[in-house]
Design a protein around this motif. Structure first.
Motif, mmCIF file in Angstrom:
data_model
loop_
_atom_site.group_PDB
_atom_site.id
_atom_site.type_symbol
_atom_site.label_atom_id
_atom_site.label_comp_id
_atom_site.label_asym_id
_atom_site.label_seq_id
_atom_site.Cartn_x
_atom_site.Cartn_y
_atom_site.Cartn_z
ATOM 1 N N PHE A 156 0.832 -1.203 0.000
ATOM 2 C CA PHE A 156 0.000 0.000 0.000
ATOM 3 C C PHE A 156 0.872 1.261 0.000
ATOM 4 O O PHE A 156 0.575 2.230 -0.694
ATOM 5 C CB PHE A 156 -0.951 0.016 1.204
ATOM 6 C CG PHE A 156 -1.737 1.296 1.310
ATOM 7 C CD1 PHE A 156 -2.812 1.551 0.465
ATOM 8 C CD2 PHE A 156 -1.391 2.264 2.248
ATOM 9 C CE1 PHE A 156 -3.527 2.730 0.551
ATOM 10 C CE2 PHE A 156 -2.100 3.454 2.337
ATOM 11 C CZ PHE A 156 -3.171 3.689 1.487
ATOM 12 N N ALA A 157 1.957 1.251 0.754
ATOM 13 C CA ALA A 157 2.855 2.410 0.796
ATOM 14 C C ALA A 157 3.429 2.686 -0.589
ATOM 15 O O ALA A 157 3.519 3.853 -1.004
ATOM 16 C CB ALA A 157 3.974 2.185 1.817
ATOM 17 N N LEU A 158 3.786 1.644 -1.322
ATOM 18 C CA LEU A 158 4.279 1.807 -2.692
ATOM 19 C C LEU A 158 3.186 2.390 -3.587
ATOM 20 O O LEU A 158 3.429 3.325 -4.345
ATOM 21 C CB LEU A 158 4.761 0.451 -3.231
ATOM 22 C CG LEU A 158 5.198 0.401 -4.684
ATOM 23 C CD1 LEU A 158 6.410 1.298 -4.927
ATOM 24 C CD2 LEU A 158 5.516 -1.037 -5.067
ATOM 25 N N LEU A 159 1.983 1.861 -3.482
ATOM 26 C CA LEU A 159 0.859 2.361 -4.272
ATOM 27 C C LEU A 159 0.574 3.827 -3.923
ATOM 28 O O LEU A 159 0.376 4.660 -4.814
ATOM 29 C CB LEU A 159 -0.395 1.513 -4.025
ATOM 30 C CG LEU A 159 -1.622 2.057 -4.722
ATOM 31 C CD1 LEU A 159 -1.896 1.284 -5.991
ATOM 32 C CD2 LEU A 159 -2.815 1.977 -3.820
ATOM 33 N N LEU A 160 0.586 4.153 -2.640
ATOM 34 C CA LEU A 160 0.331 5.524 -2.195
ATOM 35 C C LEU A 160 1.385 6.475 -2.766
ATOM 36 O O LEU A 160 1.059 7.560 -3.253
ATOM 37 C CB LEU A 160 0.299 5.579 -0.668
ATOM 38 C CG LEU A 160 0.009 6.935 -0.030
ATOM 39 C CD1 LEU A 160 -1.318 7.505 -0.497
ATOM 40 C CD2 LEU A 160 0.026 6.791 1.493
ATOM 41 N N ARG A 161 2.635 6.068 -2.725
ATOM 42 C CA ARG A 161 3.710 6.891 -3.295
ATOM 43 C C ARG A 161 3.460 7.132 -4.784
ATOM 44 O O ARG A 161 3.570 8.251 -5.282
ATOM 45 C CB ARG A 161 5.059 6.215 -3.072
ATOM 46 C CG ARG A 161 6.228 6.984 -3.670
ATOM 47 C CD ARG A 161 7.572 6.330 -3.389
ATOM 48 N NE ARG A 161 7.921 6.580 -1.997
ATOM 49 C CZ ARG A 161 8.260 5.641 -1.125
ATOM 50 N NH1 ARG A 161 8.313 4.387 -1.491
ATOM 51 N NH2 ARG A 161 8.565 5.946 0.117
ATOM 52 N N ASP A 162 3.104 6.068 -5.509
ATOM 53 C CA ASP A 162 2.848 6.198 -6.951
ATOM 54 C C ASP A 162 1.611 7.057 -7.228
ATOM 55 O O ASP A 162 1.611 7.859 -8.163
ATOM 56 C CB ASP A 162 2.701 4.823 -7.597
ATOM 57 C CG ASP A 162 4.011 4.061 -7.664
ATOM 58 O OD1 ASP A 162 5.086 4.644 -7.375
ATOM 59 O OD2 ASP A 162 3.961 2.857 -7.989
ATOM 60 N N MET A 163 0.575 6.892 -6.426
ATOM 61 C CA MET A 163 -0.638 7.720 -6.592
ATOM 62 C C MET A 163 -0.297 9.191 -6.414
ATOM 63 O O MET A 163 -0.721 10.036 -7.197
ATOM 64 C CB MET A 163 -1.704 7.342 -5.559
ATOM 65 C CG MET A 163 -2.462 6.081 -5.833
ATOM 66 S SD MET A 163 -3.626 6.232 -7.171
ATOM 67 C CE MET A 163 -4.819 7.350 -6.485
ATOM 68 N N ARG A 164 0.453 9.508 -5.394
ATOM 69 C CA ARG A 164 0.798 10.903 -5.117
ATOM 70 C C ARG A 164 1.685 11.472 -6.222
ATOM 71 O O ARG A 164 1.523 12.614 -6.618
ATOM 72 C CB ARG A 164 1.470 11.015 -3.752
ATOM 73 C CG ARG A 164 0.471 10.796 -2.626
ATOM 74 C CD ARG A 164 1.124 10.755 -1.291
ATOM 75 N NE ARG A 164 0.133 10.824 -0.212
ATOM 76 C CZ ARG A 164 0.438 10.920 1.046
ATOM 77 N NH1 ARG A 164 1.708 10.989 1.424
ATOM 78 N NH2 ARG A 164 -0.513 10.976 1.960
ATOM 79 N N ARG A 165 2.598 10.675 -6.719
ATOM 80 C CA ARG A 165 3.461 11.108 -7.827
ATOM 81 C C ARG A 165 2.598 11.386 -9.062
ATOM 82 O O ARG A 165 2.773 12.380 -9.752
ATOM 83 C CB ARG A 165 4.495 10.036 -8.128
ATOM 84 C CG ARG A 165 5.554 10.445 -9.127
ATOM 85 C CD ARG A 165 6.619 9.371 -9.329
ATOM 86 N NE ARG A 165 7.255 9.025 -8.080
ATOM 87 C CZ ARG A 165 7.422 7.779 -7.630
ATOM 88 N NH1 ARG A 165 6.991 6.760 -8.335
ATOM 89 N NH2 ARG A 165 8.019 7.544 -6.490
ATOM 90 N N ASN A 166 1.627 10.510 -9.325
ATOM 91 C CA ASN A 166 0.742 10.633 -10.477
ATOM 92 C C ASN A 166 -0.156 11.867 -10.349
ATOM 93 O O ASN A 166 -0.402 12.559 -11.329
ATOM 94 C CB ASN A 166 -0.122 9.371 -10.600
ATOM 95 C CG ASN A 166 -0.876 9.325 -11.912
ATOM 96 O OD1 ASN A 166 -0.293 9.412 -12.969
ATOM 97 N ND2 ASN A 166 -2.181 9.185 -11.822
ATOM 98 N N LEU A 167 -0.621 12.175 -9.152
ATOM 99 C CA LEU A 167 -1.514 13.318 -8.947
ATOM 100 C C LEU A 167 -0.781 14.645 -9.110
ATOM 101 O O LEU A 167 -1.391 15.650 -9.453
ATOM 102 C CB LEU A 167 -2.156 13.247 -7.558
ATOM 103 C CG LEU A 167 -3.141 12.098 -7.357
ATOM 104 C CD1 LEU A 167 -3.589 12.015 -5.909
ATOM 105 C CD2 LEU A 167 -4.346 12.251 -8.274
#
Length: 169
Positions: A156-167
């Motif tokens: 989840f931490a990896l996904l959250l990092r990627d989501m924030r980068r994408n946003l």
């Protein structure tokens, strides 16, 4: 705290918050926020009024944290999604403690709808998304309202990092 179950829940919420803040580099070695005003900091909000806003805020997610012997994941997901709406966040997930395991091995559960919307936000095909973030499906019975997808807090931490980068792009 007089209620031992409440104390267990609070400890789990705090552990999830602290793990995510540390893993995402939002705190220094002493555990102090690098930028106290950042909206990206993972926080445990004060509960106010009748409309619960979730246990942990990790924008763009609301985390409904549970430390229970018998998880009722579909119920937890309905609660997480309601609390995400109350808080004005787009996604709600349930984070369930695994007994005697490190916080990073806690289980993060997504409704099929939330999983699909997050995947769409990242623009990743379903199979690649499931593989990259180590999702496992739970498809019990024919009622798709009880289906969900799961991975651990570490993923989840990896996904959250990627989501924030994408946003931000």
């Amino acid at each position: 705290m007089a209620n031992p179950n409440k104390a267990k829940g609070t400890m789990w919420e705090s552990a999830v918050r602290d793990y995510l803040n540390t893993t995402l580099g939002l705190v220094d070695e002493a555990g102090t926020f690098r930028d106290v005003f950042s909206a990206l900091n993972v926080r445990r909000p004060a509960q106010e009024g009748a409309a619960d806003v979730g246990d942990v805020h990790a924008a763009p997610f609301i985390l409904e944290c549970k430390n229970v012997k018998s998880p009722a994941v579909p119920t937890f997901l309905r609660q997480a999604n309601l609390e995400a709406r109350n808080a004005g966040y787009p996604y709600g997930v349930a984070v369930v403690k695994v007994p005697r395991a490190n916080v990073r091995k806690g289980r993060v559960h997504y409704s099929v709808n939330t999983w699909t919307r997050v995947r769409g936000e990242l623009g990743v095909p379903a199979r690649k998304f499931a593989e990259r973030y180590a999702f496992a499906p739970s498809t019990r019975g024919l009622d798709t309202g009880k289906w969900y997808l799961t991975h651990d807090v570490e993923d989840f931490a990896l996904l959250l990092r990627d989501m924030r980068r994408n946003l931000r792009t």
